[in-house]
Write an enzyme that holds these catalytic residues in place. Structure first.
Site, PDB file in Angstrom:
ATOM      1  N   CYS A 122      -2.269   2.128  11.452  1.00 37.25           N
ATOM      2  CA  CYS A 122      -1.228   3.095  11.286  1.00 37.25           C
ATOM      3  C   CYS A 122      -1.320   3.950  12.749  1.00 37.25           C
ATOM      4  CB  CYS A 122      -1.569   3.949  10.033  1.00 37.25           C
ATOM      5  SG  CYS A 122      -0.463   5.472  10.071  1.00 37.25           S
ATOM      6  N   SER A 156       7.391   8.014  11.848  1.00 36.81           N
ATOM      7  CA  SER A 156       6.205   8.846  11.758  1.00 36.81           C
ATOM      8  C   SER A 156       6.203   9.503  10.481  1.00 36.81           C
ATOM      9  CB  SER A 156       6.071   9.666  13.106  1.00 36.81           C
ATOM     10  OG  SER A 156       4.825  10.148  12.979  1.00 36.81           O
ATOM     11  N   LYS A 216       2.238   0.975  -0.984  1.00 38.15           N
ATOM     12  CA  LYS A 216       2.346   1.733   0.332  1.00 38.15           C
ATOM     13  C   LYS A 216       0.958   1.589   0.543  1.00 38.15           C
ATOM     14  CE  LYS A 216       3.564   5.182   3.100  1.00 38.15           C
ATOM     15  NZ  LYS A 216       4.189   4.696   4.454  1.00 38.15           N
ATOM     16  N   LYS A 262      -4.299  -5.660   8.512  1.00 40.66           N
ATOM     17  CA  LYS A 262      -3.439  -5.544   9.139  1.00 40.66           C
ATOM     18  C   LYS A 262      -3.407  -4.876  10.474  1.00 40.66           C
ATOM     19  CE  LYS A 262       1.420  -4.134   8.988  1.00 40.66           C
ATOM     20  NZ  LYS A 262       2.013  -3.390   7.892  1.00 40.66           N
TER      21      LYS A 262
HETATM   22  C1  DHB Z   1       2.477   4.848   8.159  1.00 39.19           C
HETATM   23  C2  DHB Z   1       2.956   3.950   9.259  1.00 39.19           C
HETATM   24  C3  DHB Z   1       2.420   2.757   9.416  1.00 39.19           C
HETATM   25  O1  DHB Z   1       2.761   1.981  10.573  1.00 39.19           O
HETATM   26  C4  DHB Z   1       1.650   2.537   8.626  1.00 39.19           C
HETATM   27  O2  DHB Z   1       1.021   1.282   8.962  1.00 39.19           O
HETATM   28  C5  DHB Z   1       1.172   3.351   7.442  1.00 39.19           C
HETATM   29  C6  DHB Z   1       1.721   4.494   7.517  1.00 39.19           C
HETATM   30  C7  DHB Z   1       3.402   6.301   8.053  1.00 39.19           C
HETATM   31  O3  DHB Z   1       3.683   6.859   9.134  1.00 39.19           O
HETATM   32  O4  DHB Z   1       3.392   6.834   6.840  1.00 39.19           O
END
Ligand code: DHB
Length: 373
Positions: A140, A76, A45, A179
């Site tokens: 993100c 989200s 993660k 990314k």
């Molecule tokens: C989250 C969502 C994403 O698309 C990402 O790249 C990293 C984190 C999230 O909301 O936790």
């Protein structure tokens, strides 16, 4: 047997399918499940400097018709994660290391300074030999008040420059992947690729793409947004994303320096989806929504499906078809009747003789009535 092995930024993967940074990648047990499956690598993660709980619930929902192969998801989550110390700590490194799969750490600092500090921690932990690469998340969309870095090209260039300036990280020799956010227009691909190509000797690969950010899904029954954070605006993942992901893979592959690998992510639910992304230029593919819905067994299933497609086409390795997408060619297809829904031009006028015959038929009763009076 088709060989599904590949390399990502110089890292050898036994299988070209692995997990995306996202659901089911936050805990050591999740990561072990991925490593124990056929997945070719294990990706964490996205870590922040300090652990955080993320956005309020509900923050991740299935969208569409449902079923195992799902249309998609909206999320989200706001980067709930256990903090970088956890993802490079002994518990995770030993557990993932025992699976024998390469371990990639995803970073998503809330500031550039956080990213730089985390890179130092990753570099130190990499001395254990248990970290294969770093995926720096520039996309993100879910942190209230923080724009998506990869959609702001000045900021993106600045972050990439500062990260690459980290001497300790450079000395670690770890491959760096970026990314990216989805792009939708030629000039945006051009600008993103130009920033990345400027550092071609240091950026080993890109991962495209993150969710389609800041979308809104409405629940008709309750007449409200489906998720709670950020007014209901969240990133769309899953099946909806596949055409966008295919385009992003193909467009970036054609612009990036050949030494930079492209990893495809977005809408992979089946081996056929994986096949298509590789055909478009991906060296490997990641799965997020389908992994969330199906668990790590998804990697076994999709790998088997990909192998079956390769065998049916006579391909024995990923290199046999990677990046070999052909343009549309009429000669590849039998002539089909025109699609009822596609515009095929104005309706053809009936031939003249048919119109006369119809008119004569229509007038016949009147003519007979006059003649027989
Ligand atoms: C989250 C969502 C994403 O698309 C990402 O790249 C990293 C984190 C999230 O909301 O936790």
């Amino acid at each position: 047997m088709a060989d599904l092995s590949t390399t990502v930024g110089g890292v050898k993967l036994s299988c070209a399918i692995y997990n995306a940074s996202g659901p089911k990648s936050g805990h050591a047990s999740d990561l072990v499940n991925v490593g124990a499956s056929r997945a070719g690598a294990v990706l964490s993660k996205s870590a922040t400097l300090k652990k955080q709980t993320g956005n309020p619930f509900p923050r991740l929902k299935k969208v569409g018709l449902g079923g195992v192969l799902c249309d998609g998801s909206i999320n989200s989550e706001g980067l709930p994660n256990s903090g970088i110390e956890y993802y490079v700590g002994a518990e995770v490194l030993d557990a993932v290391g025992a699976t024998g799969k390469p371990y990639i750490v995803s970073l998503s600092g809330l500031t550039v300074a956080d990213n730089v500090e985390m890179l130092g921690q990753v570099a130190a932990a990499a001395q254990s030999g248990k970290i294969a690469a770093v995926e720096l998340n520039l996309a993100c969309p879910n942190i209230p008040g923080k724009p998506t870095v990869a959609l702001d090209f000045e900021q993106m260039a600045d972050v990439v420059g500062q990260v690459l300036g980290h001497k300790g990280f450079e000395a670690s020799g770890l491959p760096l992947g970026l990314k990216l956010a989805p792009y939708f227009d030629g000039p945006h691909y051009d600008r993103a690729a130009a920033i990345i190509n400027r550092h071609a000797e240091r950026i080993a690969y890109v991962v495209t793409m993150n969710t389609i950010g800041n979308c809104l899904v409405v629940d008709t029954a309750t007449e409200s947004a489906l998720i709670s954070p950020k007014g209901g605006f969240g990133g769309i993942g899953g099946g909806f994303c596949k055409p966008v992901a295919l385009a992003n893979v193909a467009q970036l592959r054609s612009r990036l320096h050949p030494s930079i690998d492209v990893v495809g992510v977005g809408g992979v639910r089946t081996g056929e989806d994986a096949f298509q992304l590789i055909l478009a230029g991906a060296t490997a593919v990641q799965m997020a929504t389908q992994h969330w819905l199906e668990g790590a067994g998804a990697f076994d299933r999709v790998a088997a499906e990909l192998a079956a497609i390769m065998a049916s086409k006579g391909y024995s390795s990923i290199a046999d078809f990677k990046g070999k997408l052909k343009p549309y060619d009429r000669a590849n297809k039998p002539l089909e009747p025109p699609d009822a829904l596609s515009p095929t031009g104005p309706p053809k006028a009936a031939p003249g003789w048919a119109l006369y015959a119809l008119a004569a038929l229509a007038l016949l009763p009147a003519v007979l009535a006059v003649a027989l009076r």
